[in-house]
Design an enzyme around this catalytic site. Structure first.
Site, PDB file in Angstrom:
ATOM      1  N   SER A  28      -1.016   4.236  -2.088  1.00 35.95           N
ATOM      2  CA  SER A  28      -1.523   3.544  -2.842  1.00 35.95           C
ATOM      3  C   SER A  28      -3.163   3.749  -3.103  1.00 35.95           C
ATOM      4  CB  SER A  28      -1.944   1.681  -1.962  1.00 35.95           C
ATOM      5  OG  SER A  28      -0.696   1.398  -1.684  1.00 35.95           O
ATOM      6  N   HIS A  59       1.369   0.717  -8.454  1.00 35.48           N
ATOM      7  CA  HIS A  59       2.145   1.652  -8.334  1.00 35.48           C
ATOM      8  C   HIS A  59       2.756   2.100  -9.786  1.00 35.48           C
ATOM      9  CE1 HIS A  59       2.171   1.631  -3.849  1.00 35.48           C
ATOM     10  NE2 HIS A  59       2.033   0.650  -3.878  1.00 35.48           N
ATOM     11  N   HIS A  81       9.289   0.718  -1.785  1.00 34.66           N
ATOM     12  CA  HIS A  81       9.168   0.269  -0.095  1.00 34.66           C
ATOM     13  C   HIS A  81      10.247  -0.561   0.169  1.00 34.66           C
ATOM     14  CE1 HIS A  81       4.958   1.019  -1.917  1.00 34.66           C
ATOM     15  NE2 HIS A  81       4.628   1.390  -0.518  1.00 34.66           N
ATOM     16  N   TYR A  83       9.850  -3.162   1.891  1.00 35.67           N
ATOM     17  CA  TYR A  83       9.620  -4.664   1.864  1.00 35.67           C
ATOM     18  C   TYR A  83       9.834  -5.147   0.299  1.00 35.67           C
ATOM     19  CZ  TYR A  83       5.039  -2.720  -0.204  1.00 35.67           C
ATOM     20  OH  TYR A  83       3.935  -2.253  -0.522  1.00 35.67           O
ATOM     21  N   GLU A  84      10.035  -4.204  -0.779  1.00 33.03           N
ATOM     22  CA  GLU A  84      10.200  -4.680  -2.198  1.00 33.03           C
ATOM     23  C   GLU A  84      11.791  -5.052  -2.220  1.00 33.03           C
ATOM     24  OE1 GLU A  84       8.290  -2.340  -5.343  1.00 33.03           O
ATOM     25  OE2 GLU A  84       8.322  -0.949  -3.761  1.00 33.03           O
ATOM     26  N   ALA A 111      -1.774   4.629   2.449  1.00 32.31           N
ATOM     27  CA  ALA A 111      -3.045   3.944   2.939  1.00 32.31           C
ATOM     28  C   ALA A 111      -2.657   3.157   4.086  1.00 32.31           C
ATOM     29  CB  ALA A 111      -3.379   2.999   1.941  1.00 32.31           C
ATOM     30  N   SER A 210       5.153   2.484   4.918  1.00 32.44           N
ATOM     31  CA  SER A 210       5.929   3.467   4.076  1.00 32.44           C
ATOM     32  C   SER A 210       5.984   4.631   4.811  1.00 32.44           C
ATOM     33  CB  SER A 210       5.229   3.548   3.009  1.00 32.44           C
ATOM     34  OG  SER A 210       3.764   4.144   3.131  1.00 32.44           O
ATOM     35  N   ASN A 233      -8.620   0.334   6.017  1.00 36.93           N
ATOM     36  CA  ASN A 233      -9.380  -0.849   6.741  1.00 36.93           C
ATOM     37  C   ASN A 233      -8.850  -0.733   8.195  1.00 36.93           C
ATOM     38  OD1 ASN A 233      -6.401  -1.375   5.606  1.00 36.93           O
ATOM     39  ND2 ASN A 233      -6.401  -2.694   7.517  1.00 36.93           N
TER      40      ASN A 233
HETATM   41  N1  HPA Z   1      -1.333  -2.661   7.960  1.00 28.57           N
HETATM   42  C1  HPA Z   1      -0.467  -2.285   7.305  1.00 28.57           C
HETATM   43  N2  HPA Z   1      -0.252  -1.580   6.219  1.00 28.57           N
HETATM   44  C2  HPA Z   1      -1.384  -1.238   5.768  1.00 28.57           C
HETATM   45  C3  HPA Z   1      -2.687  -1.513   6.323  1.00 28.57           C
HETATM   46  C4  HPA Z   1      -2.813  -2.546   7.392  1.00 28.57           C
HETATM   47  O1  HPA Z   1      -3.545  -2.847   8.012  1.00 28.57           O
HETATM   48  N3  HPA Z   1      -3.631  -1.213   5.553  1.00 28.57           N
HETATM   49  C5  HPA Z   1      -3.187  -0.597   4.640  1.00 28.57           C
HETATM   50  N4  HPA Z   1      -1.737  -0.556   4.503  1.00 28.57           N
END
Ligand code: HPA
Length: 270
Positions: A28, A59, A81, A83-84, A111, A210, A233
């Site tokens: 991502s 994506h 993914h 989760y999709e 990410a 992922s 993050n």
């Molecule tokens: N948790 C899970 N997946 C993620 C996060 C997160 O904080 N940030 C980016 N992908």
């Protein structure tokens, strides 16, 4: 599945002049690497027989062939993914196709949320191991020995040789990086604060949704894997505000310049 993979591979081979040994899966917000590709040839997932099709915002779904720094590469822009709603076999289908195409080295990127409190958003992390917390496994089912053994070894899931090369390249370019363990959950919800405290105790440095399925299958098939995660993050409870996917993508985009410079120079060393 073997027959489908052969047909998928035939279609792809008929639609590109390239014969890359290196593939890169873009996470991502890290899609800018396609701008480093010269003499591009693109194939949309939806045109490829038996290939799953990507649905998540941010994506794009295509294979990009071309050259980065004169090295032939295959980029996957957009991954599948769990989760999709894709099955684990669908999530990892492209890895089987890569193997069949002659790919030997795979760079997986993503990410993730920082669990290690010494990280900060924008940190680039070399993944040196993973914890599969997805509660399932892409290799479940009857084993086809044409692909690999029933009980594959996972003692060096991320190639020490490739990690060493990535570090040398980063040092020569003055690109800061950290190293750590990536823990994969299915998502799609972000983790709870209690989960993150537990994951920290378990040894995770970063958490995401992922990469681990693809890494497992790549190892099973005998590909060498390098993993790079962009900490977009801090994980729940460490970060004092709520998560947003937009911020994840925005932070990844900011780190993307360093990321692209780094990866485009890594492929030269492969
Ligand atoms: N948790 C899970 N997946 C993620 C996060 C997160 O904080 N940030 C980016 N992908």
């Amino acid at each position: 599945m073997f027959e489908n993979i052969v047909k998928t591979t035939e279609y792809i081979k008929n639609n590109t002049k390239y014969n890359p040994k290196v593939a890169i899966i873009l996470g991502s917000g890290l899609g800018d690497l396609v701008n480093f590709v010269e003499e591009k040839e693109e194939i949309n997932y939806e045109d490829i027989p038996y290939f799953p099709v990507s649905t998540v915002a941010g994506h794009a779904g295509k294979l990009v062939f071309g050259k980065i720094n004169n090295v032939e590469v295959l980029l996957m822009q957009g991954r599948f993914h769990f989760y999709e709603g894709y099955s684990m076999k669908e999530v990892t289908y492209p890895i089987y196709v890569m193997k069949q195409l002659g790919i030997e080295k795979l760079i997986v990127t993503n990410a993730s949320g920082g669990v290690n409190e010494t990280f900060e958003p924008g940190t680039l992390m070399i993944i040196n191991d993973f914890i599969n917390f997805m509660g399932t496994n892409p290799l479940i089912g009857k084993n086809d020995e044409r692909f690999g053994v029933r009980f594959p070894d996972m003692s060096e899931v991320y190639s020490l040789e490739l990690i060493d090369k990535a570090k040398k390249v980063a040092d020569s370019l003055n690109i800061a990086y950290r190293e750590g363990i990536y823990m994969a959950c299915t998502g799609p919800n972000y983790e709870t604060a209690a989960e993150i405290r537990a994951f920290k105790t378990l040894g995770a440095d970063a958490v995401g949704m992922s990469t681990v399925p693809e890494t497992i299958v790549a190892n099973y098939l005998g590909l060498k894997v390098l993993g790079i995660s962009c900490i977009t993050n801090m994980a729940t409870g460490i970060q004092k505000f709520k998560h947003s996917h937009d911020r994840v993508v925005e932070t990844a985009k900011k780190a993307s310049e360093n990321f692209c410079t780094w990866v485009s120079n890594i492929v030269k060393e492969f």
